[in-house]
Design a protein around this motif. Sequence first.
Motif, PDB file in Angstrom:
ATOM      1  N   LYS A  44      79.865 -23.184  41.626  1.00 26.98           N
ATOM      2  CA  LYS A  44      78.582 -23.618  42.175  1.00 26.98           C
ATOM      3  C   LYS A  44      77.400 -23.110  41.361  1.00 26.98           C
ATOM      4  O   LYS A  44      76.269 -23.557  41.578  1.00 26.98           O
ATOM      5  CB  LYS A  44      78.453 -23.142  43.629  1.00 26.98           C
ATOM      6  N   PHE A  45      77.658 -22.161  40.449  1.00 26.82           N
ATOM      7  CA  PHE A  45      76.574 -21.623  39.634  1.00 26.82           C
ATOM      8  C   PHE A  45      76.375 -22.524  38.419  1.00 26.82           C
ATOM      9  O   PHE A  45      77.328 -22.919  37.761  1.00 26.82           O
ATOM     10  CB  PHE A  45      76.869 -20.195  39.197  1.00 26.82           C
ATOM     11  N   GLU A  46      75.128 -22.798  38.116  1.00 27.18           N
ATOM     12  CA  GLU A  46      74.809 -23.816  37.110  1.00 27.18           C
ATOM     13  C   GLU A  46      73.920 -23.246  36.011  1.00 27.18           C
ATOM     14  O   GLU A  46      72.930 -22.573  36.282  1.00 27.18           O
ATOM     15  CB  GLU A  46      74.094 -24.976  37.819  1.00 27.18           C
ATOM     16  N   LEU A  47      74.260 -23.542  34.773  1.00 29.38           N
ATOM     17  CA  LEU A  47      73.383 -23.275  33.636  1.00 29.38           C
ATOM     18  C   LEU A  47      72.690 -24.589  33.285  1.00 29.38           C
ATOM     19  O   LEU A  47      73.344 -25.563  32.901  1.00 29.38           O
ATOM     20  CB  LEU A  47      74.188 -22.763  32.447  1.00 29.38           C
ATOM     21  N   VAL A  50      74.841 -30.077  26.223  1.00 31.29           N
ATOM     22  CA  VAL A  50      76.122 -30.290  26.895  1.00 31.29           C
ATOM     23  C   VAL A  50      77.270 -29.727  26.066  1.00 31.29           C
ATOM     24  O   VAL A  50      78.149 -29.014  26.579  1.00 31.29           O
ATOM     25  CB  VAL A  50      76.329 -31.788  27.185  1.00 31.29           C
ATOM     26  N   VAL A  51      77.271 -30.017  24.767  1.00 38.28           N
ATOM     27  CA  VAL A  51      78.335 -29.534  23.884  1.00 38.28           C
ATOM     28  C   VAL A  51      78.387 -28.010  23.874  1.00 38.28           C
ATOM     29  O   VAL A  51      79.467 -27.414  23.857  1.00 38.28           O
ATOM     30  CB  VAL A  51      78.127 -30.090  22.458  1.00 38.28           C
ATOM     31  N   TYR A  52      77.229 -27.365  23.905  1.00 33.76           N
ATOM     32  CA  TYR A  52      77.191 -25.903  23.818  1.00 33.76           C
ATOM     33  C   TYR A  52      77.330 -25.207  25.166  1.00 33.76           C
ATOM     34  O   TYR A  52      77.236 -23.991  25.231  1.00 33.76           O
ATOM     35  CB  TYR A  52      75.932 -25.460  23.076  1.00 33.76           C
ATOM     36  N   GLY A  53      77.568 -25.966  26.233  1.00 29.40           N
ATOM     37  CA  GLY A  53      77.994 -25.320  27.466  1.00 29.40           C
ATOM     38  C   GLY A  53      77.106 -25.457  28.686  1.00 29.40           C
ATOM     39  O   GLY A  53      77.357 -24.810  29.706  1.00 29.40           O
ATOM     40  N   ALA A  54      76.073 -26.288  28.638  1.00 32.68           N
ATOM     41  CA  ALA A  54      75.231 -26.476  29.820  1.00 32.68           C
ATOM     42  C   ALA A  54      76.004 -27.223  30.908  1.00 32.68           C
ATOM     43  O   ALA A  54      76.734 -28.170  30.626  1.00 32.68           O
ATOM     44  CB  ALA A  54      73.964 -27.241  29.461  1.00 32.68           C
ATOM     45  N   ASP A  55      75.824 -26.787  32.148  1.00 34.90           N
ATOM     46  CA  ASP A  55      76.423 -27.491  33.284  1.00 34.90           C
ATOM     47  C   ASP A  55      75.574 -28.686  33.696  1.00 34.90           C
ATOM     48  O   ASP A  55      76.059 -29.593  34.368  1.00 34.90           O
ATOM     49  CB  ASP A  55      76.543 -26.548  34.483  1.00 34.90           C
ATOM     50  N   ALA A  56      74.297 -28.654  33.325  1.00 34.33           N
ATOM     51  CA  ALA A  56      73.376 -29.736  33.655  1.00 34.33           C
ATOM     52  C   ALA A  56      72.226 -29.719  32.649  1.00 34.33           C
ATOM     53  O   ALA A  56      71.952 -28.688  32.030  1.00 34.33           O
ATOM     54  CB  ALA A  56      72.835 -29.591  35.076  1.00 34.33           C
ATOM     55  N   VAL A  57      71.579 -30.857  32.517  1.00 36.86           N
ATOM     56  CA  VAL A  57      70.417 -30.964  31.634  1.00 36.86           C
ATOM     57  C   VAL A  57      69.280 -31.628  32.402  1.00 36.86           C
ATOM     58  O   VAL A  57      69.512 -32.374  33.352  1.00 36.86           O
ATOM     59  CB  VAL A  57      70.725 -31.786  30.361  1.00 36.86           C
ATOM     60  N   TYR A  58      68.050 -31.316  31.979  1.00 31.07           N
ATOM     61  CA  TYR A  58      66.898 -31.999  32.564  1.00 31.07           C
ATOM     62  C   TYR A  58      66.055 -32.560  31.436  1.00 31.07           C
ATOM     63  O   TYR A  58      65.933 -31.968  30.366  1.00 31.07           O
ATOM     64  CB  TYR A  58      66.092 -31.066  33.469  1.00 31.07           C
ATOM     65  N   PHE A  59      65.494 -33.727  31.681  1.00 32.95           N
ATOM     66  CA  PHE A  59      64.751 -34.431  30.642  1.00 32.95           C
ATOM     67  C   PHE A  59      63.675 -35.295  31.278  1.00 32.95           C
ATOM     68  O   PHE A  59      63.698 -35.586  32.475  1.00 32.95           O
ATOM     69  CB  PHE A  59      65.686 -35.295  29.793  1.00 32.95           C
ATOM     70  N   GLU A  94      66.839 -22.765  42.502  1.00 35.28           N
ATOM     71  CA  GLU A  94      66.869 -22.795  41.038  1.00 35.28           C
ATOM     72  C   GLU A  94      65.701 -21.957  40.526  1.00 35.28           C
ATOM     73  O   GLU A  94      64.621 -21.930  41.139  1.00 35.28           O
ATOM     74  CB  GLU A  94      66.732 -24.246  40.559  1.00 35.28           C
ATOM     75  N   ALA A  95      65.898 -21.265  39.393  1.00 35.76           N
ATOM     76  CA  ALA A  95      64.816 -20.449  38.842  1.00 35.76           C
ATOM     77  C   ALA A  95      64.863 -20.476  37.317  1.00 35.76           C
ATOM     78  O   ALA A  95      65.946 -20.521  36.714  1.00 35.76           O
ATOM     79  CB  ALA A  95      64.921 -19.014  39.331  1.00 35.76           C
ATOM     80  N   PHE A  96      63.687 -20.431  36.710  1.00 35.78           N
ATOM     81  CA  PHE A  96      63.617 -20.280  35.264  1.00 35.78           C
ATOM     82  C   PHE A  96      64.059 -18.871  34.890  1.00 35.78           C
ATOM     83  O   PHE A  96      63.627 -17.886  35.487  1.00 35.78           O
ATOM     84  CB  PHE A  96      62.184 -20.511  34.770  1.00 35.78           C
ATOM     85  N   VAL A  97      64.931 -18.779  33.881  1.00 35.61           N
ATOM     86  CA  VAL A  97      65.416 -17.472  33.434  1.00 35.61           C
ATOM     87  C   VAL A  97      65.108 -17.205  31.968  1.00 35.61           C
ATOM     88  O   VAL A  97      65.281 -16.078  31.493  1.00 35.61           O
ATOM     89  CB  VAL A  97      66.937 -17.333  33.668  1.00 35.61           C
ATOM     90  N   HIS A  98      64.657 -18.221  31.236  1.00 41.34           N
ATOM     91  CA  HIS A  98      64.392 -18.021  29.813  1.00 41.34           C
ATOM     92  C   HIS A  98      63.367 -19.028  29.309  1.00 41.34           C
ATOM     93  O   HIS A  98      63.407 -20.195  29.686  1.00 41.34           O
ATOM     94  CB  HIS A  98      65.683 -18.183  28.993  1.00 41.34           C
ATOM     95  N   ILE A 119      70.288 -17.292  43.584  1.00 41.82           N
ATOM     96  CA  ILE A 119      69.921 -18.390  42.677  1.00 41.82           C
ATOM     97  C   ILE A 119      71.207 -19.045  42.205  1.00 41.82           C
ATOM     98  O   ILE A 119      72.127 -18.356  41.742  1.00 41.82           O
ATOM     99  CB  ILE A 119      69.118 -17.846  41.476  1.00 41.82           C
ATOM    100  N   MET A 120      71.308 -20.363  42.329  1.00 44.79           N
ATOM    101  CA  MET A 120      72.532 -21.035  41.899  1.00 44.79           C
ATOM    102  C   MET A 120      72.355 -21.864  40.628  1.00 44.79           C
ATOM    103  O   MET A 120      73.317 -22.361  40.065  1.00 44.79           O
ATOM    104  CB  MET A 120      73.103 -21.921  43.007  1.00 44.79           C
ATOM    105  N   SER A 121      71.101 -22.001  40.174  1.00 41.12           N
ATOM    106  CA  SER A 121      70.851 -22.729  38.929  1.00 41.12           C
ATOM    107  C   SER A 121      69.909 -21.912  38.065  1.00 41.12           C
ATOM    108  O   SER A 121      68.772 -21.638  38.448  1.00 41.12           O
ATOM    109  CB  SER A 121      70.253 -24.103  39.209  1.00 41.12           C
ATOM    110  N   ALA A 122      70.402 -21.487  36.898  1.00 47.90           N
ATOM    111  CA  ALA A 122      69.618 -20.703  35.947  1.00 47.90           C
ATOM    112  C   ALA A 122      69.051 -21.654  34.903  1.00 47.90           C
ATOM    113  O   ALA A 122      69.799 -22.272  34.134  1.00 47.90           O
ATOM    114  CB  ALA A 122      70.491 -19.645  35.290  1.00 47.90           C
ATOM    115  N   LYS A 123      67.734 -21.778  34.881  1.00 47.06           N
ATOM    116  CA  LYS A 123      67.074 -22.822  34.100  1.00 47.06           C
ATOM    117  C   LYS A 123      66.431 -22.262  32.829  1.00 47.06           C
ATOM    118  O   LYS A 123      65.706 -21.268  32.874  1.00 47.06           O
ATOM    119  CB  LYS A 123      66.001 -23.488  34.977  1.00 47.06           C
ATOM    120  N   ILE A 124      66.701 -22.928  31.732  1.00 45.02           N
ATOM    121  CA  ILE A 124      66.108 -22.573  30.447  1.00 45.02           C
ATOM    122  C   ILE A 124      64.927 -23.500  30.185  1.00 45.02           C
ATOM    123  O   ILE A 124      65.049 -24.720  30.312  1.00 45.02           O
ATOM    124  CB  ILE A 124      67.150 -22.710  29.316  1.00 45.02           C
TER     125      ILE A 124
END
Length: 414
Positions: free
Chosen positions: A5-8, A22-31, A165-169, A247-252
């Motif tokens: 349930k934890f999302e990068l 996605v290739v480098y390991g993100a569980d989700a993307v935003y655009f 969800e929270a910004f972490v970086h 926090i279940m989604s760590a957002k870059i």
Amino acid sequence: MDRNKFELLAPAGDLEKLKAAVVYGADAVYFGGEMFSLRAGAGNLTIEEMREGTAFAHARGAKCYLTVNIFAHNEDVDELKDYLQRLKTVDIDAFIVSDPGVMELIWETMPDAEIHLSTQANMTSYTTANFWRKMGVKRLVLARELTFREIREIREKLPEDTELEAFVHGAMCISYSGRCLLSNFMIERDANRGQCAHPCRWKYSLVEEKRPGEYYPVEEDERGTYILNSRDLCMIEHIPDIVNAGIMSAKIEGRMKSVFYVATIVHAYRRAIDAYFDDPENYRVDPKWLEEVKKVSHREFTTGFFYNQPTNRDQNYQTSAYTREYSFVGVVREYDEKTGYAIVEQRNKMVLGDEIEVFGPDIDFFIQNITEMYDLESGEAVESAPHPQQMLKMKMLHPVKPDYILRKKKRSEI
């Protein structure tokens, strides 16, 4: 928290960055699309690119979120309605929205659409969180001004199926949750409609009304001060605290950053998160993760508001410049295991003899010198690769795969 349930969550400023994330390991993307996103300066995606990107991500188990987080004016409404009609043909997993009127338009067009509340909505208390939950919002992107203590309390007072969800970086805005009027006031580019010119990064001095042309430093520094210039957020050393806060989604952050930035940061956080969930009780921070995130363009780091109210130590008063110690010089497109040669697409100049680092989603990195380069079109040996996106044949020290990235440490200036 359940590992599954934890999302990068990674930024995708264009289609190439989406695929890299996605290739480098993100569980989700935003655009963002070409309209109604707060990063109009990013490449963003056309409707066709969204279709391609969502298909690519979904085939690899990743989700796709579309930002429609402007604060709409009257003149935007009709165009937004038309835009949403066209988006019905795209398999978007959720919409990131800050304006209640925009939410209503999305639900009128797509009644089953999942809505995530943008950080721009300034959600800072459990009462506000519960209001948005009752409105039908599935996920709340927390305001950057919240501490872990406040986040834990919000989590405790929300139903379990409401996600946080929270910004972490990444870059930090000087204004409250990014709600800024400075750009609009100074050069008539509205930050709340996607046109921010980032004047918070500019250099400022004090001028007295009757002494035009005489510039006084805001701090005791004859060069002036970047008093509005925040350090960059970096929480890679604090994964357990992020998870334990609920926090279940760590957002870059970084839709305007390079594909090199996206791949490097996602790669490092993927390793940190996986290490924690593999063995939470014996988890230790690996210094290599922090060293990796420092290899992309960045300012000095801060933990933002998570542990306490930021102080003057979280601001950078000397310069708005970034630290750029490495160059992104190429990306692997093909590899021949029999010969050990790779087809590499050049991104910055490299020459024979250069020491480079090669990294990929399934390895840390290895170091080698460039011993052979051939122009792919002519087949001729070359000593340097100065042409943008030149296709090269290169001898590799170890096996590589498509999407591996080549980087080179910059020489120190004397």
